[in-house]
Structure formats: structure tokens, C-alpha cells
Design a protein around this motif. Structure first.
Motif, PDB file in Angstrom:
ATOM      1  N   GLN A  90      -7.034   5.539  -2.302  1.00 30.62           N
ATOM      2  CA  GLN A  90      -6.541   6.836  -1.844  1.00 30.62           C
ATOM      3  C   GLN A  90      -7.664   7.722  -1.324  1.00 30.62           C
ATOM      4  OE1 GLN A  90      -3.411   7.850  -1.680  1.00 30.62           O
ATOM      5  NE2 GLN A  90      -2.322   6.376  -2.932  1.00 30.62           N
ATOM      6  N   ALA A  93      -3.288   0.999  -4.782  1.00 30.88           N
ATOM      7  CA  ALA A  93      -4.433   1.042  -3.869  1.00 30.88           C
ATOM      8  C   ALA A  93      -5.697   0.545  -4.570  1.00 30.88           C
ATOM      9  CB  ALA A  93      -4.631   2.471  -3.367  1.00 30.88           C
ATOM     10  N   GLY A 104      -3.201   0.358   4.143  1.00 32.87           N
ATOM     11  CA  GLY A 104      -3.007   1.402   3.158  1.00 32.87           C
ATOM     12  C   GLY A 104      -3.814   2.653   3.416  1.00 32.87           C
ATOM     13  N   PRO A 105      -3.789   3.543   2.430  1.00 35.02           N
ATOM     14  CA  PRO A 105      -3.358   3.321   1.049  1.00 35.02           C
ATOM     15  C   PRO A 105      -1.840   3.175   0.875  1.00 35.02           C
ATOM     16  CG  PRO A 105      -4.062   5.593   1.325  1.00 35.02           C
ATOM     17  CD  PRO A 105      -4.338   4.894   2.616  1.00 35.02           C
TER      18      PRO A 105
END
Length: 158
Positions: free
Chosen positions: A144, A119, A32-33
Motif C-alpha cells: 500500500q 499487498a 496492485g495494491p
């Protein structure tokens, strides 16, 4: 008792003739995010005395509280991320006397599309046979605001 383990990978391919699973980018636990396409490879060890019975299996995604992860579908309904089926090795026989000392190996690979997972969370794929958890693997989705550090320079110091 059936034993198993799961491995996260970027992609998998199963060779049905040999029972092997070919994995690319295997062994990660942090993503991720934005969650990209991924895969889950599973490996089961089934004792010969259990190989002939049919069992129900379920691979499902849960959050850090072990609650089912649900996605909103086009029809407006939220549904858990679950893959279910039945497994039976009714005609399986050991190849020779030596093979009787080893469990039956069963493997699988499952491609997963990109998932819109929040996230900053930890998730877990769980593999159950009947009501018994046989294998699980955790992963986390980066927040993030977290950035990945640059690779170290290989040249002269700055």
C-alpha cells in the motif's frame, strides 16, 4: 511428458477454431495494491503418444510459501482458488508425417475477477496435470505504501 507455460495478462480471448489465445496486456508480474481483473493464458505441448489419454488438470493459486490462497465466501466458508477439469484428445491425429514430429498444442485462457489479495506478497498460479506440476507463473502485489514513479518528462529540463 507434457510441458507447458503460463502467461499473465490483463485479458484473454480464446479462438476455439484455431486454438490461438489473444492476449491484451500480457507478460506482467507486478500489480496492485488493489488487484484488478486479470487473466491467465496457458499453453501445453502434449506428445502424440500421450494425446489419447484423459488427464485431470488443476489451476490453483498459492502464496509465497506454496500454501493455497483461500477466499471467504458468502456462506462464511474459506475456499481455495482452484479451477479443475479433465482434458482428452482421443480423436486427435497428426495431419501429416511432418506433424508427427511436433507435439499437440493445446491452449486456454481464463479470466480472473478482481481478487482481494493482501499487498506486499508474492503469489503463484500453478497448473498441474494429475499430481505433476506442468507450469507456473509468479506475480507480486505491491504494498500500500509503494508509489509508482512518474513517467520521465519528454520536454525541456526543469
Amino acid at each position: 511428458m507434457i510441458h507447458g507455460f503460463l502467461v499473465l495478462a490483463d485479458s484473454v480471448s480464446t479462438d476455439t477454431s484455431s486454438g490461438k489465445v489473444h492476449m491484451l496486456g500480457a507478460g506482467w508480474s507486478l500489480t496492485g495494491p488493489m488487484v484488478p481483473p486479470s487473466a491467465v493464458a496457458g499453453f501445453l505441448r502434449i506428445p502424440w503418444d500421450e494425446a489419447g489419454r484423459q488427464v485431470q488438470f488443476r489451476l490453483h493459486l498459492v502464496d509465497q510459501d506454496r500454501e493455497p490462497v483461500k477466499l471467504l465466501h458468502d456462506d462464511g466458508q474459506s475456499r481455495a482458488i482452484v479451477f479443475e477439469g479433465a482434458l482428452s484428445l482421443q480423436n486427435a491425429q497428426p495431419a501429416d508425417e511432418l506433424s508427427k514430429n511436433l507435439p499437440v498444442n493445446v491452449s486456454f485462457g481464463l479470466s480472473i475477477p478482481p481478487l482481494p489479495l493482501p499487498a506486499g506478497q508474492v503469489y503463484q498460479w500453478m497448473f498441474d496435470i494429475g499430481e505433476t506440476e506442468v507450469a507456473a507463473v509468479q506475480f507480486a502485489v505491491r504494498s500500500q505504501d509503494v508509489t509508482v514513479a512518474d513517467e520521465p518528462h519528454s520536454g525541456e529540463p526543469e
